[in-house]
Design a protein around this motif. Structure first.
Motif, PDB file in Angstrom:
ATOM      1  N   GLY A   6       7.700   0.546  -8.228  1.00 59.80           N
ATOM      2  CA  GLY A   6       7.569   1.101  -6.884  1.00 59.80           C
ATOM      3  C   GLY A   6       8.711   2.009  -6.487  1.00 59.80           C
ATOM      4  O   GLY A   6       8.629   2.720  -5.488  1.00 59.80           O
ATOM      5  N   TYR A  12       2.129   5.566  -8.150  1.00 61.18           N
ATOM      6  CA  TYR A  12       0.897   5.699  -7.361  1.00 61.18           C
ATOM      7  C   TYR A  12       0.126   6.981  -7.663  1.00 61.18           C
ATOM      8  O   TYR A  12      -0.487   7.551  -6.768  1.00 61.18           O
ATOM      9  CB  TYR A  12       1.171   5.651  -5.850  1.00 61.18           C
ATOM     10  CG  TYR A  12       2.032   4.530  -5.372  1.00 61.18           C
ATOM     11  CD1 TYR A  12       1.635   3.212  -5.542  1.00 61.18           C
ATOM     12  CD2 TYR A  12       3.226   4.785  -4.744  1.00 61.18           C
ATOM     13  CE1 TYR A  12       2.427   2.182  -5.088  1.00 61.18           C
ATOM     14  CE2 TYR A  12       4.022   3.747  -4.287  1.00 61.18           C
ATOM     15  CZ  TYR A  12       3.619   2.450  -4.461  1.00 61.18           C
ATOM     16  OH  TYR A  12       4.394   1.435  -4.012  1.00 61.18           O
ATOM     17  N   TYR A  75      -5.415   3.356  -1.202  1.00 61.93           N
ATOM     18  CA  TYR A  75      -5.625   3.299  -2.647  1.00 61.93           C
ATOM     19  C   TYR A  75      -7.102   3.285  -3.015  1.00 61.93           C
ATOM     20  O   TYR A  75      -7.510   3.901  -3.995  1.00 61.93           O
ATOM     21  CB  TYR A  75      -4.885   2.121  -3.261  1.00 61.93           C
ATOM     22  CG  TYR A  75      -3.402   2.282  -3.116  1.00 61.93           C
ATOM     23  CD1 TYR A  75      -2.765   3.422  -3.600  1.00 61.93           C
ATOM     24  CD2 TYR A  75      -2.638   1.335  -2.464  1.00 61.93           C
ATOM     25  CE1 TYR A  75      -1.403   3.599  -3.444  1.00 61.93           C
ATOM     26  CE2 TYR A  75      -1.275   1.502  -2.308  1.00 61.93           C
ATOM     27  CZ  TYR A  75      -0.666   2.636  -2.800  1.00 61.93           C
ATOM     28  OH  TYR A  75       0.676   2.808  -2.646  1.00 61.93           O
ATOM     29  N   ARG A 106       4.093   6.960  -0.261  1.00 59.09           N
ATOM     30  CA  ARG A 106       3.108   6.737  -1.329  1.00 59.09           C
ATOM     31  C   ARG A 106       2.438   8.043  -1.748  1.00 59.09           C
ATOM     32  O   ARG A 106       2.245   8.299  -2.932  1.00 59.09           O
ATOM     33  CB  ARG A 106       2.048   5.739  -0.864  1.00 59.09           C
ATOM     34  CG  ARG A 106       2.604   4.353  -0.703  1.00 59.09           C
ATOM     35  CD  ARG A 106       1.526   3.416  -0.244  1.00 59.09           C
ATOM     36  NE  ARG A 106       2.144   2.369   0.552  1.00 59.09           N
ATOM     37  CZ  ARG A 106       1.528   1.677   1.483  1.00 59.09           C
ATOM     38  NH1 ARG A 106       0.261   1.910   1.748  1.00 59.09           N
ATOM     39  NH2 ARG A 106       2.158   0.748   2.145  1.00 59.09           N
ATOM     40  N   ARG A 109       4.839  10.303  -3.700  1.00 56.39           N
ATOM     41  CA  ARG A 109       4.995   9.847  -5.084  1.00 56.39           C
ATOM     42  C   ARG A 109       3.792  10.250  -5.933  1.00 56.39           C
ATOM     43  O   ARG A 109       3.942  10.649  -7.087  1.00 56.39           O
ATOM     44  CB  ARG A 109       5.201   8.337  -5.137  1.00 56.39           C
ATOM     45  CG  ARG A 109       6.543   7.902  -4.599  1.00 56.39           C
ATOM     46  CD  ARG A 109       6.590   6.385  -4.466  1.00 56.39           C
ATOM     47  NE  ARG A 109       7.755   5.959  -3.751  1.00 56.39           N
ATOM     48  CZ  ARG A 109       8.914   5.656  -4.320  1.00 56.39           C
ATOM     49  NH1 ARG A 109       9.040   5.742  -5.623  1.00 56.39           N
ATOM     50  NH2 ARG A 109       9.930   5.271  -3.593  1.00 56.39           N
TER      51      ARG A 109
END
Length: 121
Positions: A6, A12, A75, A106, A109
């Motif tokens: 993470g 991600y 997600y 997120r 990334r």
């Protein structure tokens, strides 16, 4: 010493190149991708424009403006769009606000993995 997954800059990331575009540049980038004529998918805060209703080459998910709901479904939505195997995943950058910080991280990334982060625009 290995870092936790993470904390990696490219964590991600979907398989489809994800392009994170700030709201002021979103319309321009959308038009540019339409002109290229290749299929792409969109994750946006806004509704699909009526002008794109008859465009089967553009998949669109309206994520809405509720940060908690957006985060909860992020997600799943990215996986759904990634599964379409389009040329590009265009994501409208959420606002700079405290409730969106984790979501922005997120998404940044995911975009970082392909070098397509346009958050400054």
């Amino acid at each position: 010493m290995p870092r936790a997954s993470g904390t990696l800059p490219a964590h991600y990331a979907p398989r489809t190149p994800l392009e994170l575009v700030a709201a002021p540049a979103f319309e321009f980038r959308l038009r540019t991708l339409l002109e290229l004529g290749k299929p792409f998918a969109v994750l946006a805060l806004r509704a699909r424009p009526a002008s794109l209703a008859a465009r089967p080459d553009v998949a669109w998910i309206e994520a809405g403006r509720d940060a908690a709901d957006y985060a909860h479904k992020l997600y799943a939505r990215l996986r759904e769009l990634d599964a379409l195997r389009t040329e590009r995943l265009l994501v409208e950058r959420p606002p700079q606000a405290a409730e969106w910080e984790a979501i922005l991280d997120r998404l940044a990334r995911a975009a970082h993995a392909q070098g397509l982060h346009r958050a400054a625009e």
